[in-house]
Scaffold this motif. Sequence first.
Motif, PDB file in Angstrom:
ATOM      1  N   TRP B  18       4.487  51.748  54.796  1.00 14.52           N
ATOM      2  CA  TRP B  18       5.782  50.890  55.258  1.00 14.52           C
ATOM      3  C   TRP B  18       6.605  50.934  54.174  1.00 14.52           C
ATOM      4  O   TRP B  18       7.981  50.795  54.159  1.00 14.52           O
ATOM      5  N   CYS B  19       5.959  50.346  52.676  1.00 14.98           N
ATOM      6  CA  CYS B  19       6.994  50.186  51.622  1.00 14.98           C
ATOM      7  C   CYS B  19       6.685  51.102  50.573  1.00 14.98           C
ATOM      8  O   CYS B  19       7.628  51.980  50.289  1.00 14.98           O
ATOM      9  N   SER B  20       5.466  51.375  50.014  1.00 17.02           N
ATOM     10  CA  SER B  20       5.245  52.217  48.814  1.00 17.02           C
ATOM     11  C   SER B  20       5.552  53.622  48.891  1.00 17.02           C
ATOM     12  O   SER B  20       6.147  54.126  48.151  1.00 17.02           O
ATOM     13  N   CYS B  70       3.081  46.825  50.087  1.00 19.89           N
ATOM     14  CA  CYS B  70       4.442  45.918  50.208  1.00 19.89           C
ATOM     15  C   CYS B  70       4.209  44.955  49.300  1.00 19.89           C
ATOM     16  O   CYS B  70       3.045  44.200  48.985  1.00 19.89           O
ATOM     17  N   HIS B  71       5.206  44.151  48.869  1.00 13.20           N
ATOM     18  CA  HIS B  71       5.142  43.012  48.090  1.00 13.20           C
ATOM     19  C   HIS B  71       4.530  41.800  48.950  1.00 13.20           C
ATOM     20  O   HIS B  71       4.488  41.843  49.972  1.00 13.20           O
ATOM     21  N   PRO B  72       3.902  40.867  48.325  1.00  8.87           N
ATOM     22  CA  PRO B  72       3.142  39.644  48.847  1.00  8.87           C
ATOM     23  C   PRO B  72       4.227  39.010  49.814  1.00  8.87           C
ATOM     24  O   PRO B  72       5.389  38.984  49.241  1.00  8.87           O
ATOM     25  N   ILE B  78       1.558  41.566  58.222  1.00  8.92           N
ATOM     26  CA  ILE B  78       1.696  40.207  57.656  1.00  8.92           C
ATOM     27  C   ILE B  78       0.952  39.883  56.757  1.00  8.92           C
ATOM     28  O   ILE B  78       1.233  39.438  55.501  1.00  8.92           O
ATOM     29  N   GLU B  79      -0.371  40.216  56.615  1.00  6.99           N
ATOM     30  CA  GLU B  79      -1.446  39.794  55.430  1.00  6.99           C
ATOM     31  C   GLU B  79      -2.219  40.743  54.846  1.00  6.99           C
ATOM     32  O   GLU B  79      -3.317  40.506  54.206  1.00  6.99           O
ATOM     33  N   GLY B  80      -2.051  42.104  55.280  1.00  3.63           N
ATOM     34  CA  GLY B  80      -2.833  43.083  54.863  1.00  3.63           C
ATOM     35  C   GLY B  80      -3.104  43.187  53.314  1.00  3.63           C
ATOM     36  O   GLY B  80      -3.861  43.339  52.604  1.00  3.63           O
ATOM     37  N   ARG B 103      -8.836  51.890  34.747  1.00  2.00           N
ATOM     38  CA  ARG B 103      -8.550  52.992  35.413  1.00  2.00           C
ATOM     39  C   ARG B 103      -7.850  52.724  36.796  1.00  2.00           C
ATOM     40  O   ARG B 103      -7.524  53.703  37.408  1.00  2.00           O
ATOM     41  N   VAL B 104      -8.100  51.440  37.242  1.00  2.00           N
ATOM     42  CA  VAL B 104      -7.532  51.208  38.572  1.00  2.00           C
ATOM     43  C   VAL B 104      -6.462  50.197  38.561  1.00  2.00           C
ATOM     44  O   VAL B 104      -6.401  49.291  37.947  1.00  2.00           O
ATOM     45  N   PHE B 105      -5.201  50.453  39.443  1.00  2.00           N
ATOM     46  CA  PHE B 105      -4.132  49.670  39.299  1.00  2.00           C
ATOM     47  C   PHE B 105      -3.621  49.252  40.491  1.00  2.00           C
ATOM     48  O   PHE B 105      -3.985  50.077  41.753  1.00  2.00           O
ATOM     49  N   LEU B 106      -3.552  48.157  40.993  1.00  2.00           N
ATOM     50  CA  LEU B 106      -2.718  47.600  42.211  1.00  2.00           C
ATOM     51  C   LEU B 106      -1.308  47.250  42.067  1.00  2.00           C
ATOM     52  O   LEU B 106      -1.022  46.379  41.088  1.00  2.00           O
ATOM     53  N   GLU B 107      -0.447  47.913  42.591  1.00  2.00           N
ATOM     54  CA  GLU B 107       1.158  47.308  42.530  1.00  2.00           C
ATOM     55  C   GLU B 107       1.877  47.299  43.536  1.00  2.00           C
ATOM     56  O   GLU B 107       1.343  47.829  44.620  1.00  2.00           O
ATOM     57  N   TRP B 108       2.937  46.602  43.566  1.00  2.00           N
ATOM     58  CA  TRP B 108       3.596  46.224  44.897  1.00  2.00           C
ATOM     59  C   TRP B 108       5.010  46.923  44.547  1.00  2.00           C
ATOM     60  O   TRP B 108       5.548  46.802  43.624  1.00  2.00           O
ATOM     61  N   VAL B 109       5.386  47.903  45.571  1.00  2.00           N
ATOM     62  CA  VAL B 109       6.616  48.607  45.675  1.00  2.00           C
ATOM     63  C   VAL B 109       7.167  48.731  46.991  1.00  2.00           C
ATOM     64  O   VAL B 109       6.582  49.259  47.989  1.00  2.00           O
ATOM     65  N   SER B 110       8.336  48.100  46.962  1.00  2.00           N
ATOM     66  CA  SER B 110       9.049  48.221  48.416  1.00  2.00           C
ATOM     67  C   SER B 110       9.752  49.392  48.556  1.00  2.00           C
ATOM     68  O   SER B 110       9.901  50.318  47.955  1.00  2.00           O
TER      69      SER B 110
END
Lengths: 342, 142
Positions: B18-20, B70-72, B78-80, B103-110
């Motif tokens: 839906w977002c990234s 998706c961004h928080p 809703i809460e995934g 080596r592991v990244f978590l990012e928010w991209v809309s």
Amino acid sequence: MATYKIQEKELQSVFENLLKKNIVEGIMVQKKGEHGIFPVLITDPDLLEGITPSAPLFSFNRAVLLQNNGCRKLAVVVNPCEARAINELKKLNQIDMDNLIVISGDCLGTFDPKDVQMDSTSPENIAEKKSELRTACTVCEHFTPPEVDIAIYGIGVDGGLVLSTDREELLEGLSLTPGEPSANRDAEIKKILDEHLAAKEKMVSGISETLSTTDGTIELFKHCIRCDNCRDVCPICYCKVCYFQTPLGDLKTDDMVNQASIKGLLRIPPDILFYHLTRNIHVAPGCVECGACEEACPRDIPLLPVWKALASDVQSIFDYIAGMEKEVPLPLVQFKEDEFED
Amino acid sequence: MDEKSDFEPRILGFLCNWCSYAGADLAGVSRFQYPPNVRIIRVMCSSRVDPMYIVKALTDGIDGVLVAGCHPGDCHYIEGNYRARRRMVALDQILERYGLKDRVFLEWVSASEGKRFAEVITHVTEEIKKLGPNPHKKKWEI
Ligand code: SF4
Ligand code: SF4
Ligand code: SF4
């Protein structure tokens, strides 16, 4: 919370009462036989004679047998690490607590019955064997009962035991004398805890060093034969079908040939590190550090140090201790909106 | 040239539908330049990523893994992403012990952040280049 002073011998009448009043159909406890002391399930109150509820023995974590318990009501007399596993399984919806009465007492450490012949459960007899304690017990941080139906205290109790419960209906009909542990119970617990924490710290710093390099990690796991015993005896590894039992995770010969042809070579059995890391990430939030996995390993892989390190890393970051309380939710099924923001 | 400057990392990207993933699409149609090192797997939600997928990729020798959602507050479910965040925090704790955490990244991209998507990929690729190849790529013993 009601507390009563009780002698070890009288525990039998507590269990007898539960059976005779049909509060439960069976009691899971230990009993001495001709060949040693064994975990048993007793349904006939007459066969309670000879039980040794506080014999310090541990051959596997009995919570594993209670997964998906049915509708028959049972009381189980277990060590704190087993009681914590039961509480954890309740939160994972793998145990129906309505059909289970959990009884657990202070634990000064247990022996593997395969290493120690237990002829008598007298304190002298146990003290004599102290150097043979299971490794998990020498680094145990939660050796007093977690939240259970009936807790039995021995540490800091002058002569005998103290029984504590907020379910007084379970003791109805018994005439017990009210009583409490002595004032230095907390100090005595702290003394043991400090000793165990020091030992744990040593264990964790050793394993940290091993794991910190790829070669160290390989050395640690290289003799694993992927028998999956460590998974099967683990009370917290509860999936009915494990990924490693599915066609993707349980490679047959042809699959192995396919896999091998990607790099030209495949180590067999395959996926050793993948298997262990998967268990690590799935189990660490709920690991009760009982040591059952390590003891079930036919290849003597030192799994316990790994779990001691990972369970505290993961649980402490969520301010959680596996299985201590029944209602505190699992760390991975809840969240706060404003946390871990960086 | 030494091994590191030569090194073109292989990175796996789990992008939420839906977002990234839409952000990646926008980066594409807007013709933003970014390194070609990331192989993308589209998932319905960042919380669909069982950390074992990441572990599988790392033990098979992938150089880096990116999970993007998706961004928080904006999760389609809703809460995934809040749940994903906790799982990634737990995974970090474990990978840190095994020396694989970085080596592991978590990012928010809309969906509207095509530019940010390109920046995230550039950043992740650079970081992995600094680390060098995943040592497990060459090791076959476990
Ligand atoms: S690990 Fe702790 S609770 Fe479990 S048997 Fe050993 S001392 Fe008792
Ligand atoms: S991983 Fe080992 S120590 Fe932890 S709960 Fe499972 S069997 Fe016990
Ligand atoms: S019990 Fe030992 S040999 Fe078997 S899978 Fe576990 S670590 Fe490997």
